[in-house]
Design a protein around this motif. Structure first.
Motif, PDB file in Angstrom:
ATOM      1  N   ILE A   9      22.262  38.286  57.131  1.00 27.61           N
ATOM      2  CA  ILE A   9      22.362  37.763  58.717  1.00 27.61           C
ATOM      3  C   ILE A   9      24.297  37.716  58.540  1.00 27.61           C
ATOM      4  O   ILE A   9      25.217  37.535  58.018  1.00 27.61           O
ATOM      5  N   VAL A  10      24.413  37.223  59.322  1.00 26.14           N
ATOM      6  CA  VAL A  10      26.177  37.352  59.655  1.00 26.14           C
ATOM      7  C   VAL A  10      26.605  35.931  60.301  1.00 26.14           C
ATOM      8  O   VAL A  10      26.181  36.112  61.509  1.00 26.14           O
ATOM      9  N   ARG A  11      27.429  35.179  59.370  1.00 24.12           N
ATOM     10  CA  ARG A  11      27.625  33.974  59.843  1.00 24.12           C
ATOM     11  C   ARG A  11      28.993  34.174  60.241  1.00 24.12           C
ATOM     12  O   ARG A  11      30.255  35.134  59.810  1.00 24.12           O
ATOM     13  N   ARG A  12      29.334  34.318  62.236  1.00 21.18           N
ATOM     14  CA  ARG A  12      30.209  34.040  62.648  1.00 21.18           C
ATOM     15  C   ARG A  12      31.548  32.468  63.388  1.00 21.18           C
ATOM     16  O   ARG A  12      30.694  31.764  63.486  1.00 21.18           O
ATOM     17  N   PHE A 111      26.145  25.400  65.411  1.00 28.91           N
ATOM     18  CA  PHE A 111      25.752  27.070  65.790  1.00 28.91           C
ATOM     19  C   PHE A 111      24.726  27.234  66.798  1.00 28.91           C
ATOM     20  O   PHE A 111      23.941  26.593  67.300  1.00 28.91           O
ATOM     21  N   THR A 112      24.691  28.453  66.971  1.00 30.89           N
ATOM     22  CA  THR A 112      24.416  28.955  67.936  1.00 30.89           C
ATOM     23  C   THR A 112      23.585  30.632  67.537  1.00 30.89           C
ATOM     24  O   THR A 112      24.410  31.010  66.431  1.00 30.89           O
ATOM     25  N   ARG A 113      22.085  30.720  67.966  1.00 29.96           N
ATOM     26  CA  ARG A 113      21.922  31.729  67.018  1.00 29.96           C
ATOM     27  C   ARG A 113      21.270  33.389  68.131  1.00 29.96           C
ATOM     28  O   ARG A 113      22.207  33.607  69.376  1.00 29.96           O
ATOM     29  N   ARG A 114      21.939  33.750  67.085  1.00 32.41           N
ATOM     30  CA  ARG A 114      22.291  35.655  67.970  1.00 32.41           C
ATOM     31  C   ARG A 114      21.503  36.657  67.244  1.00 32.41           C
ATOM     32  O   ARG A 114      20.709  35.956  65.958  1.00 32.41           O
ATOM     33  N   ASP A 115      20.658  38.119  67.425  1.00 34.83           N
ATOM     34  CA  ASP A 115      19.448  38.633  66.101  1.00 34.83           C
ATOM     35  C   ASP A 115      20.243  38.525  65.037  1.00 34.83           C
ATOM     36  O   ASP A 115      18.871  38.589  64.151  1.00 34.83           O
TER      37      ASP A 115
END
Length: 201
Positions: A9-12, A111-115
């Motif tokens: 996944i990508v952590r932004r 944090f919030t989640r994205r796909d």
């Protein structure tokens, strides 16, 4: 939505309209205790810089000249990152050639989640601790200089951010979780390739 162990996944980090930082990370665990992620040296990493090479530590993104997200390989220690659910921080375990060398507390928005990953906003102020639990504040002057900036935090929010750091420092001093021996012996599966960005950032 939970991520699967082994998934990349990508952590932004975002700030306003700007994507400030992105890491390709392997999911170790995703449950009620939080999201546990791994990135070795050489994994995909990107950070926002301006035309002169200045980073967000030096200039706020709204003042950058022609900012671009510069892709790099992760050049620091191998890192294990715990992002507890609804917490205003993440905890990083650093490893050099498999040996635990210390912790990093990154103060940040929950944090919030994205796909394809998660995103948060950095709170600038951090805490660094050695494996012997000797700690120090990091980026204190930068934190003070950002107070009142519309993209950062105001004079009411800043003490709340610092108080969360002070709370975690007490846990460091007491050797309480997550600053006990949890994860200090972590070993990555040697068959895992360095994580790559799964798609556009």
């Amino acid at each position: 939505m939970r991520f699967e162990p082994g998934q990349t996944i990508v952590r932004r980090y975002v700030r306003g309209e700007w994507l400030m930082w992105a890491q390709a990370m392997r999911v170790i665990r995703d449950d009620a205790d939080g999201l546990l992620l791994w990135q070795p040296v050489g994994g995909d990493f990107a950070t926002l810089v301006d035309a002169g090479g200045a980073s967000a530590h030096e200039v706020s993104p709204d003042a950058m000249v022609s900012p671009v997200l510069e892709a790099r390989g992760w050049l620091y220690s191998d890192v294990l990152i715990l992002m507890p659910a609804d917490a205003a921080y993440s905890v990083w375990w650093f490893f050099q050639e498999g040996v635990f060398t210390g912790w990093y507390v990154n103060l940040e928005a929950p944090f919030t989640r994205r796909d394809d990953g998660v995103e948060t906003t950095d709170h600038v102020l951090d805490v660094v601790a050695t494996a012997e639990r000797e700690w120090r504040w990091k980026d204190v002057e930068e934190f003070a200089g950002r107070i009142g900036h519309p993209l950062y935090f105001d004079a009411d929010e800043a003490p709340v951010i610092r108080a969360e750091g002070e709370r975690l420092i007490k846990l460091i001093e007491a050797a309480e979780f997550p600053f006990d021996d949890t994860y200090t012996g972590f070993r990555a599966d040697p068959s895992w390739p360095a994580p790559r960005f799964p798609g556009p950032l």
